[in-house]
Design a protein around this motif. Structure first.
Motif, short mmCIF file in Angstrom:
data_model
loop_
_atom_site.label_atom_id
_atom_site.label_comp_id
_atom_site.label_asym_id
_atom_site.label_seq_id
_atom_site.Cartn_x
_atom_site.Cartn_y
_atom_site.Cartn_z
N VAL A 8 0.83 -1.20 0.00
CA VAL A 8 0.00 0.00 0.00
C VAL A 8 0.87 1.25 0.00
CG1 VAL A 8 -1.80 1.28 1.20
CG2 VAL A 8 -1.79 -1.22 1.29
N ALA A 9 0.64 2.13 -0.97
CA ALA A 9 1.28 3.44 -1.00
C ALA A 9 0.22 4.47 -0.62
CB ALA A 9 1.84 3.74 -2.39
N LEU A 10 0.54 5.29 0.36
CA LEU A 10 -0.42 6.24 0.92
C LEU A 10 0.13 7.66 0.78
CD1 LEU A 10 -3.07 6.61 2.52
CD2 LEU A 10 -1.74 6.27 4.61
N VAL A 33 1.83 -6.24 3.65
CA VAL A 33 3.22 -6.58 3.98
C VAL A 33 4.18 -5.41 3.86
CG1 VAL A 33 2.91 -9.00 3.36
CG2 VAL A 33 3.72 -7.38 1.63
N GLY A 34 3.71 -4.26 3.38
CA GLY A 34 4.58 -3.11 3.26
C GLY A 34 3.98 -2.05 2.37
N GLY A 35 4.80 -1.05 2.02
CA GLY A 35 4.32 0.03 1.17
C GLY A 35 5.18 1.26 1.29
N ASP A 36 4.57 2.42 1.10
CA ASP A 36 5.28 3.69 1.14
C ASP A 36 4.28 4.77 1.46
OD1 ASP A 36 7.40 5.44 0.98
OD2 ASP A 36 7.28 5.68 -1.20
N MET A 37 4.78 5.95 1.84
CA MET A 37 3.89 7.07 2.08
C MET A 37 4.58 8.37 1.75
SD MET A 37 3.62 7.25 6.22
CE MET A 37 2.65 5.75 6.22
N SER A 38 3.74 9.37 1.45
CA SER A 38 4.26 10.68 1.09
C SER A 38 3.20 11.72 1.41
CB SER A 38 4.59 10.72 -0.40
OG SER A 38 4.99 12.04 -0.80
N ALA A 39 3.67 12.96 1.59
CA ALA A 39 2.74 14.08 1.73
C ALA A 39 2.18 14.44 0.37
CB ALA A 39 3.44 15.28 2.35
N SER A 40 0.91 14.82 0.33
CA SER A 40 0.26 15.17 -0.92
C SER A 40 -0.96 16.02 -0.62
CB SER A 40 -0.17 13.91 -1.68
OG SER A 40 -1.01 14.23 -2.77
N ALA A 77 -2.79 3.85 -3.21
CA ALA A 77 -2.43 2.94 -4.30
C ALA A 77 -2.11 1.58 -3.69
CB ALA A 77 -1.23 3.46 -5.08
N VAL A 78 -2.76 0.54 -4.18
CA VAL A 78 -2.61 -0.80 -3.61
C VAL A 78 -2.16 -1.77 -4.70
CG1 VAL A 78 -3.76 -2.69 -2.39
CG2 VAL A 78 -4.45 -0.31 -1.95
#
Length: 312
Positions: free
Chosen positions: A90-92, A122-129, A135-136
């Motif tokens: 998951v990307a958040l 199991v993992g992912g990424d995140m960013s300010a927006s 996004a999965v």
């Protein structure tokens, strides 16, 4: 507390605390990458993105609802290949003023939906927006079977459906008009009920083609028709209009068949089976495959909406 206050790594720690571990997860969140078992030695992968204001609204859905929906959109794609889902990445991307509690409850929804099929985040990424975006990516295992692709339908096959259509589209229309009932339709928009097990059952029963109905039955069956170079005809009488949907359609001045045939986001599964095949429990015949092109309803071109297109 806002995400700006807790910081990236504080938020990651809070989210990870909400996630479970599936049987195929050998190494979960906390390292540079996760390690997921792939007993079949082939990995089925799919990705999807949800953008606030385009796919969901926070004033319509709880964060847990959004998490369930984001996971379901991807897990249904894995099921539509006849595979068993194993993991989600998951990307958040979030506004910095978003409440930490909202992100935590989102993670809980993602984890709970994945848990329905024995998978895990199991993992992912995140960013300010400035725009909240989720996004999965889903992974799955074929368990020794061949994937059920879109290009295998043959003239003479029957078209069958598992799950429901029209409920989420009806719920969207109801919410768009400022109403909150009937609850069964509104909740279907917020959180789909996906017939995950039907995908594996269809593969074992010899399905020749299969697809997740995310953009509308007619449009998605059109992908099978195009890939298989066949025509598909749907029987409108195969669809029973539930009383609450009929009442809502009458009150809103909407043709309920528009919801049933062209509405998306329920994530039913549609498949084709050889003639005479015994359909697994939960599947019902709704049409047939013939020589030709395109998708028709009762052998006629459908005059209503065809389904969802992001750029139309």
């Amino acid at each position: 507390m806002s995400i700006a206050e807790t910081g990236e790594f504080g938020l990651i720690a809070r989210i990870v605390a909400r996630l479970g571990t599936g049987a195929e997860t050998l190494l979960g969140p906390g390292d540079d990458a996760a390690v997921v078992a792939a007993p079949d030695r082939r990995v089925v992968a799919s990705t999807d993105v949800l953008v606030e204001g385009r796919h969901f609204r926070r004033d319509w859905s709880s964060p847990a609802d959004v998490g369930h929906r984001a996971a379901a959109a991807n897990l249904a794609d894995i099921a539509a290949m006849g595979a068993q889902p194993t993991a989600l990445l998951v990307a958040l991307c979030v506004p910095t003023d978003l409440e930490v509690e909202w992100a935590e409850e989102l993670a809980g929804g993602l984890s709970a939906e994945a848990g329905l099929v024995g998978a895990s985040v199991v993992g992912g990424d995140m960013s300010a927006s400035p725009t909240l975006t989720i996004a999965v990516t889903a992974l799955g295992d074929l368990q020794g079977r061949e994937p059920v692709v879109r290009s295998g339908a043959q003239p003479g096959d029957v078209v069958a459906l598992a799950g429901r259509t029209g409920y989420a589209a009806a719920g969207f229309t109801i919410l768009s008009r400022g109403f909150r009932t009937p609850k069964v339709l509104v909740e279907a928009h917020r959180r789909p009920e996906v017939p995950y097990a039907a995908g594996t059952a269809a593969a074992l029963a010899g399905a020749t083609a299969m697809i997740d109905v995310s953009d509308g039955l007619l449009q998605d069956l059109g992908h099978i028709a195009t890939a298989s170079v066949v025509g598909i005809d749907i029987n409108r009488d195969a669809f029973e209009i539930p009383d609450q949907m009929r009442d809502a359609a009458s009150a809103l001045g909407v043709d309920p068949y528009g919801w049933l045939l062209a509405g998306g986001d329920d994530h039913a599964l549609a498949a084709t089976f050889p003639p005479g095949a015994e359909l697994p429990p939960g599947w019902r015949v709704v049409g047939g495959v013939h020589e030709g092109t395109g998708v028709t309803v009762d052998r006629r071109q459908w005059q209503g909406g065809k389904g969802w297109d992001h750029f139309r």
